[in-house]
Structures are given as structure tokens and as C-alpha cells.
Design a protein around this motif. Sequence first.
Motif, PDB file in Angstrom:
ATOM      1  N   PRO A 218      -0.338  -2.513   1.919  1.00  0.00           N
ATOM      2  CA  PRO A 218       0.838  -2.637   2.786  1.00  0.00           C
ATOM      3  C   PRO A 218       1.602  -1.328   2.941  1.00  0.00           C
ATOM      4  O   PRO A 218       2.129  -1.026   4.017  1.00  0.00           O
ATOM      5  CB  PRO A 218       1.692  -3.696   2.073  1.00  0.00           C
ATOM      6  CG  PRO A 218       0.709  -4.522   1.313  1.00  0.00           C
ATOM      7  CD  PRO A 218      -0.357  -3.555   0.866  1.00  0.00           C
ATOM      8  N   GLY A 219       1.626  -0.523   1.873  1.00  0.00           N
ATOM      9  CA  GLY A 219       2.394   0.715   1.904  1.00  0.00           C
ATOM     10  C   GLY A 219       1.812   1.816   2.767  1.00  0.00           C
ATOM     11  O   GLY A 219       2.546   2.725   3.189  1.00  0.00           O
ATOM     12  N   ASN A 220       0.490   1.789   3.018  1.00  0.00           N
ATOM     13  CA  ASN A 220      -0.105   2.847   3.850  1.00  0.00           C
ATOM     14  C   ASN A 220      -0.694   2.326   5.152  1.00  0.00           C
ATOM     15  O   ASN A 220      -1.199   3.101   5.966  1.00  0.00           O
ATOM     16  CB  ASN A 220      -1.175   3.625   3.066  1.00  0.00           C
ATOM     17  CG  ASN A 220      -2.365   2.767   2.644  1.00  0.00           C
ATOM     18  OD1 ASN A 220      -2.597   1.675   3.154  1.00  0.00           O
ATOM     19  ND2 ASN A 220      -3.144   3.280   1.697  1.00  0.00           N
ATOM     20  N   ALA A 221      -0.635   1.009   5.363  1.00  0.00           N
ATOM     21  CA  ALA A 221      -1.310   0.420   6.519  1.00  0.00           C
ATOM     22  C   ALA A 221      -0.765   0.926   7.850  1.00  0.00           C
ATOM     23  O   ALA A 221      -1.537   1.237   8.769  1.00  0.00           O
ATOM     24  CB  ALA A 221      -1.211  -1.100   6.459  1.00  0.00           C
ATOM     25  N   ARG A 222       0.549   1.024   7.967  1.00  0.00           N
ATOM     26  CA  ARG A 222       1.118   1.421   9.255  1.00  0.00           C
ATOM     27  C   ARG A 222       0.659   2.836   9.640  1.00  0.00           C
ATOM     28  O   ARG A 222       0.302   3.088  10.790  1.00  0.00           O
ATOM     29  CB  ARG A 222       2.648   1.333   9.210  1.00  0.00           C
ATOM     30  CG  ARG A 222       3.305   1.464  10.585  1.00  0.00           C
ATOM     31  CD  ARG A 222       4.799   1.156  10.493  1.00  0.00           C
ATOM     32  NE  ARG A 222       5.068  -0.205  10.087  1.00  0.00           N
ATOM     33  CZ  ARG A 222       5.099  -1.245  10.914  1.00  0.00           C
ATOM     34  NH1 ARG A 222       4.873  -1.066  12.207  1.00  0.00           N
ATOM     35  NH2 ARG A 222       5.376  -2.453  10.461  1.00  0.00           N
ATOM     36  N   GLU A 223       0.646   3.736   8.667  1.00  0.00           N
ATOM     37  CA  GLU A 223       0.204   5.110   8.941  1.00  0.00           C
ATOM     38  C   GLU A 223      -1.273   5.136   9.311  1.00  0.00           C
ATOM     39  O   GLU A 223      -1.680   5.799  10.274  1.00  0.00           O
ATOM     40  CB  GLU A 223       0.450   5.999   7.726  1.00  0.00           C
ATOM     41  CG  GLU A 223      -0.023   7.438   7.920  1.00  0.00           C
ATOM     42  CD  GLU A 223       0.147   8.290   6.670  1.00  0.00           C
ATOM     43  OE1 GLU A 223       0.350   9.513   6.820  1.00  0.00           O
ATOM     44  OE2 GLU A 223       0.058   7.744   5.554  1.00  0.00           O
ATOM     45  N   LEU A 224      -2.089   4.390   8.569  1.00  0.00           N
ATOM     46  CA  LEU A 224      -3.529   4.398   8.826  1.00  0.00           C
ATOM     47  C   LEU A 224      -3.870   3.735  10.161  1.00  0.00           C
ATOM     48  O   LEU A 224      -4.734   4.208  10.903  1.00  0.00           O
ATOM     49  CB  LEU A 224      -4.267   3.694   7.688  1.00  0.00           C
ATOM     50  CG  LEU A 224      -4.173   4.363   6.314  1.00  0.00           C
ATOM     51  CD1 LEU A 224      -4.841   3.497   5.252  1.00  0.00           C
ATOM     52  CD2 LEU A 224      -4.801   5.751   6.339  1.00  0.00           C
ATOM     53  N   MET A 225      -3.198   2.637  10.470  1.00  0.00           N
ATOM     54  CA  MET A 225      -3.501   1.919  11.713  1.00  0.00           C
ATOM     55  C   MET A 225      -3.033   2.681  12.955  1.00  0.00           C
ATOM     56  O   MET A 225      -3.461   2.381  14.064  1.00  0.00           O
ATOM     57  CB  MET A 225      -2.866   0.526  11.698  1.00  0.00           C
ATOM     58  CG  MET A 225      -3.382  -0.405  10.595  1.00  0.00           C
ATOM     59  SD  MET A 225      -5.176  -0.614  10.544  1.00  0.00           S
ATOM     60  CE  MET A 225      -5.644   0.523   9.213  1.00  0.00           C
TER      61      MET A 225
END
Length: 253
Positions: A218-225
Amino acid sequence: MSKSGRRPLIAGNWKMNGLRSSVPVVEAIRDGLSPELTSRIDVLVCPPSTLISSCVAAVYGSAIAIGGQNLHAKASGAFTGSISAEMLADLGATYVIVGHSERRAYHHETDDGVHAKALGARRAGLCGIICVGETQEEREEGRTLDIVRAQLAIGVPKGAKASDTVIAYEPVWAIGTGLTPTPADIAEVHASLREMLGQLIGAEAAKVRILYGGSVKPGNARELMAVENVDGALVGGASLVASDFLGIAAAYA
């Protein structure tokens, strides 16, 4: 729908985890997804084959799809312990993971074998999620693009379409380790995969989704997506916890 025109896919791979008592996790994911979010993205859970039927029943009438983690290339035969694409479809699965790095490493699956399994998935009307990825040694040798392009070139069947094929890039060294490539590294690989798909299947390549997998949280998903040519995630351990999986899906909220 993303700005690319490709509908994102958040897929969970439970691997060899889960008993009948784990079905409530799928129910919690089902109940935690808002209609607004499922109008924009696809959500998939791939439990062990022993739970496919129960999970299909649990999500009936919802926006969640259920898939398999592996298949035999043949439709039937004397292959003790194996499961065919037709068997998965009969249970209600609509996707199947093909050529995951753990299958390649522990069961010695080859690119040719991945190709055969992808054809098997298509034969039964399943969408095959074809996995590619490099080891730490291959990355350190500067061979990442060569490795993943070669895996793609052999694994993707002729005539593949967005309706029956998804690609998942999973750097082997990042799976379950907590390590992730930089967004720039991921962008480079996904761009190369997109270009290679163009060589293989022409204009259809622009429609095929390419997922990223490897310690997605959850903590890195927005950046990766948000990385160019990343059309969702193939999630391992975090998909076993409903709140974590929902937190990753929320990258598209």
C-alpha cells in the motif's frame, strides 16, 4: 480507465497459502471495494486450486474475478496431479498465471513450456498472465532487457490479444524481499516490453496490459502504478491481507 486507454488490473497471487478458513479474506476484499473503484479497474484473486470453487461462490455477482496459479498445457490426459485450463474454467476461473518465476525456478519451466501453457489458457477461454523477469545476477550483468524480451518473444503466442493475454514483469530479486526497482528502472523495462510486444503482435500491443509485481505494498503502490506503461500490479504476500490488497487497489481511487 487509465490515460493509456488500458483498464488497470490489480491481481493477487496467494501462492501455496490458504485453507477454507481463508475464504473470508476474499469476502472482505469484495466488501471493501467501492463501486466507483471497480468501475475503473479490474480486480483478480488467484487462490490455490483447492479454493477456486469456494472463492468463485464468495464473489458471485461482484466485480472480482478468480483465477488459477498454474495449468497443464494439455486439456486432459495421464498427467497425475495436474490441472488443465478447461478444469479451471469449469470451476469458474477466468484468468490463470503462466510462467511465474517460482514455477520457472522450482519446477524448471521453460519459455517454450510457457508458450504452450499460454496457448492452453486461450484454448479454454482463459486470460493468461504471462510472467517475465530477471534474477539479481542477470540484472547486475546488465542483461535485464535481453532476458525479459527473450522470455516475451518465446512465451507470447502468435495472435495474442488484450482479451486473452496480460504480461507481468516481476524482477525475481524483488519478489518477497521488500526490494523494488526504481520507477525509472520499471519504466525502462515496461517500455521495452511494450516495444517488443509491438514486434510480436502489431497494433494490438497498445491494448495489452503490462503489470508490475515485486514487493508491491500500500505504501508504494501509488508511485509504482503511476509509472508509464504500468497497467496494474501482480501482488503476492500483500494479497493475503484484505486491508493491504485494498490499499494497493486504492492507488487508483
